[in-house]
Design an enzyme around this catalytic site. Structure first.
Site, PDB file in Angstrom:
ATOM      1  N   GLY A 243       0.777  -1.239   0.000  1.00  0.00           N
ATOM      2  CA  GLY A 243       0.000   0.000   0.000  1.00  0.00           C
ATOM      3  C   GLY A 243       0.802   1.280   0.000  1.00  0.00           C
ATOM      4  N   GLU A 284       4.024  -6.846   1.730  1.00  0.00           N
ATOM      5  CA  GLU A 284       3.715  -7.216   0.338  1.00  0.00           C
ATOM      6  C   GLU A 284       3.657  -5.975  -0.544  1.00  0.00           C
ATOM      7  OE1 GLU A 284      -0.104  -8.974   0.975  1.00  0.00           O
ATOM      8  OE2 GLU A 284       0.719 -10.933   1.434  1.00  0.00           O
ATOM      9  N   PRO A 285       4.763  -5.292  -0.753  1.00  0.00           N
ATOM     10  CA  PRO A 285       4.715  -4.097  -1.594  1.00  0.00           C
ATOM     11  C   PRO A 285       4.623  -4.488  -3.071  1.00  0.00           C
ATOM     12  CG  PRO A 285       6.970  -4.548  -0.928  1.00  0.00           C
ATOM     13  CD  PRO A 285       6.119  -5.605  -0.285  1.00  0.00           C
ATOM     14  N   ARG A 287       3.092  -1.791  -5.912  1.00  0.00           N
ATOM     15  CA  ARG A 287       3.249  -0.513  -6.603  1.00  0.00           C
ATOM     16  C   ARG A 287       4.575   0.169  -6.268  1.00  0.00           C
ATOM     17  NH1 ARG A 287      -1.248   2.533  -7.943  1.00  0.00           N
ATOM     18  NH2 ARG A 287      -2.445   1.432  -6.359  1.00  0.00           N
ATOM     19  N   ARG A 324      -5.725   2.990 -15.798  1.00  0.00           N
ATOM     20  CA  ARG A 324      -5.855   3.687 -14.511  1.00  0.00           C
ATOM     21  C   ARG A 324      -6.490   5.083 -14.620  1.00  0.00           C
ATOM     22  NH1 ARG A 324      -2.454   4.824 -11.314  1.00  0.00           N
ATOM     23  NH2 ARG A 324      -3.503   4.092  -9.441  1.00  0.00           N
ATOM     24  N   TYR A 328      -9.739   5.046 -12.371  1.00  0.00           N
ATOM     25  CA  TYR A 328      -9.643   5.727 -11.066  1.00  0.00           C
ATOM     26  C   TYR A 328      -9.463   7.228 -11.196  1.00  0.00           C
ATOM     27  CZ  TYR A 328      -7.654   1.027 -10.120  1.00  0.00           C
ATOM     28  OH  TYR A 328      -7.398  -0.310 -10.065  1.00  0.00           O
ATOM     29  N   CYS A 355     -11.994   3.332 -29.109  1.00  0.00           N
ATOM     30  CA  CYS A 355     -13.279   3.972 -29.418  1.00  0.00           C
ATOM     31  C   CYS A 355     -14.017   4.243 -28.115  1.00  0.00           C
ATOM     32  CB  CYS A 355     -14.102   3.071 -30.311  1.00  0.00           C
ATOM     33  SG  CYS A 355     -13.422   3.034 -31.947  1.00  0.00           S
TER      34      CYS A 355
END
Ligand SMILES: Cc1ncc(COP(=O)(O)O)c(C=O)c1O
Ligand SMILES: N[C@@H](CCCC[NH3+])C(=O)O
Length: 431
Positions: A243, A284-285, A287, A324, A328, A355
């Site tokens: 995170g 648990e990285p 990103r 992304r 988001y 499209c």
């Protein structure tokens, strides 16, 4: 910083990005191995050195390929997988099975069988049914599996709603109510077929404040005490998820130690006070390992200047290789790689070729004067870009090149049209 500007050109990990685009074609993902290794070194310093039992399990969902997992393996790290496909990739990359940890809220029987057959390191149980499933598979195969429970710590985090996972109303994790989690824990402790080690949480992604991690630690420590008091059982492992936020535009990235040191301190103090040995701690990285190590290269095509409104600059990729922004509202930045030193006084919107009006990569970005044939580079696309790519509009998925100190090699070949239709069938009824 692995990006540098020389002779009006963007360089990444010692490689001329314009030459990379020519040599390998666009759209293209390039990854700096140097940057990835640097992230692991940063974590090693504050989380492993001094705590030999601790482990880092790279969250493969951020970017998973044979080359990536080989690099993770060579760095001596573990890997966190969430599907049979990621598990298979890890095995094929030569990952020792005991360094593979399996997360996921709906693992199939086949996936659990695969995990048990390979004798992977851990399964992180996510639901009340999963313990039974694992026990059944272990009985059939005469094996025993190390397990943790992912709990839902019920904490709020400040991130996009789609990537917040620690709140009570979540599809992830076992609810924390005593009448749920305690009997469930007891069942695992008493089981002959699993070896219950402890708990896992993951509060959300792209976070810049350590508050929710620290709150979740308090919640998990409470549980550790209850398990000791109720069942006389000592927890030996805690997994704190990932995170940790990264820089996409101008966010100020926090160091790993900002998150990890206070968490370690809290856990060490609490375990001393409870009177049990400091557990193995795992993170648990995903990103934070790969986002800034990745760069997307595109070729500029059509340019549409709608007077007084907006200038659209189209590139040869888009939401199929980076969903992304559309999903988001994620914001990126980029430059024309072959005009890296030219004044950025044109305000444009960089759009993809799908499209879909929402296929926008960068909105109202200041760049140098764009022309067809320019190479446009988007920064920090290493996480959840390639791994979330699709064949929408039957666009092919770009290739990936790994860079190191001026050298470049394929890590994933680009998909071709034939690869894309390889599983298509024409049913007899249409022949
Ligand atoms: C269980 C779990 N671990 C690790 C991660 C990796 O998160 P991040 O990429 O934000 O480090 C995720 C995704 O958010 C996750 O769900
Ligand atoms: N795919 C998300 C993160 C998913 C987190 C997984 N639990 C993103 O791009 O930000």
């Amino acid at each position: 910083m692995v990006e540098k500007i020389r002779n009006n050109t963007l360089y990444f990990d010692g490689c001329n990005t314009v030459e990379l685009a020519e040599r390998f074609g666009t759209p293209l993902f390039v990854y700096s191995q140097t940057d990835i290794s640097k992230r692991f070194s940063e974590i090693r310093k504050c989380f492993i050195e001094g705590y030999p039992k601790n482990r880092v399990a790279y969250a493969a969902k951020a970017f998973c390929s044979l080359a990536m997992l080989k690099l993770v393996e060579k760095e001596g790290m573990c890997v966190d997988v969430v599907s049979g496909g990621e598990l298979y990739t890890a095995i094929k990359a030569g990952f020792p099975a005991e360094r593979i940890e399996f997360n996921g809220n709906n693992k199939s029987v086949e996936e659990i069988e695969m995990a048990v057959d390979y004798e992977i390191g851990r399964i992180i149980i996510d639901s009340l049914q999963e313990l039974d499933l694992i026990e059944k598979v272990c009985i059939e195969k005469g094996k025993k599996m190390d397990v943790l429970f992912r709990i839902t710590p019920g904490v709020k985090s400040d991130s996009h709603d789609y990537i917040v996972t620690g709140k009570k109303d979540s599809k992830f994790g076992v609810p924390l109510d005593d009448e749920v989690v305690l009997p469930y824990t007891k069942a695992a402790i008493d089981s002959e077929f699993v070896n219950f080690l402890g708990y896992h949480f993951h509060v959300g992604s792209q976070l810049f404040d350590n508050g929710s991690h620290l709150q979740a630690i308090d919640v998990i420590l409470d549980l550790v005490r209850k398990v000791k008091d109720s069942f006389g059982y000592n927890i030996t492992e805690l997994n704190l998820g990932g995170g940790f936020g990264v820089r996409y535009r101008d966010e100020e990235r926090k160091s790993f130690s900002y998150f990890l040191e206070p968490m370690m301190e809290k856990v060490c103090n609490a375990f001393k006070e409870i009177g049990i040995e400091i557990p193995a701690m795992v993170i648990e990285p995903g990103r934070s390992i790969v986002a800034e190590a990745g760069l997307s290269l595109y070729t500029v095509g059509s340019i549409k200047d709608i007077k007084g409104l907006r200038k659209y600059v189209s590139v040869d990729g888009g939401m199929t290789d980076n969903i992304r922004p559309a999903l988001y509202g994620a914001s990126y930045t980029g430059i024309i790689a072959n005009k890296a030193e030219e004044p950025r006084n044109d305000t444009v919107t960089i759009c993809g070729k799908c499209c879909e009006s929402g296929d926008i990569l960068l909105k109202d970005e200041k760049i140098a004067n764009p022309e067809a044939g320019d190479i446009f580079a988007v920064f920090s696309t290493g996480a959840y870009g390639y791994s979330m790519s699709s064949n929408y509009n039957r666009n092919t998925i770009p290739g990936v090149v790994f860079l190191k100190d001026g050298e470049a090699e394929w890590a994933i070949k680009p998909q071709g049209f034939e690869d894309m239709i390889v599983n298509d069938m024409i049913p007899d009824s249409l022949k």
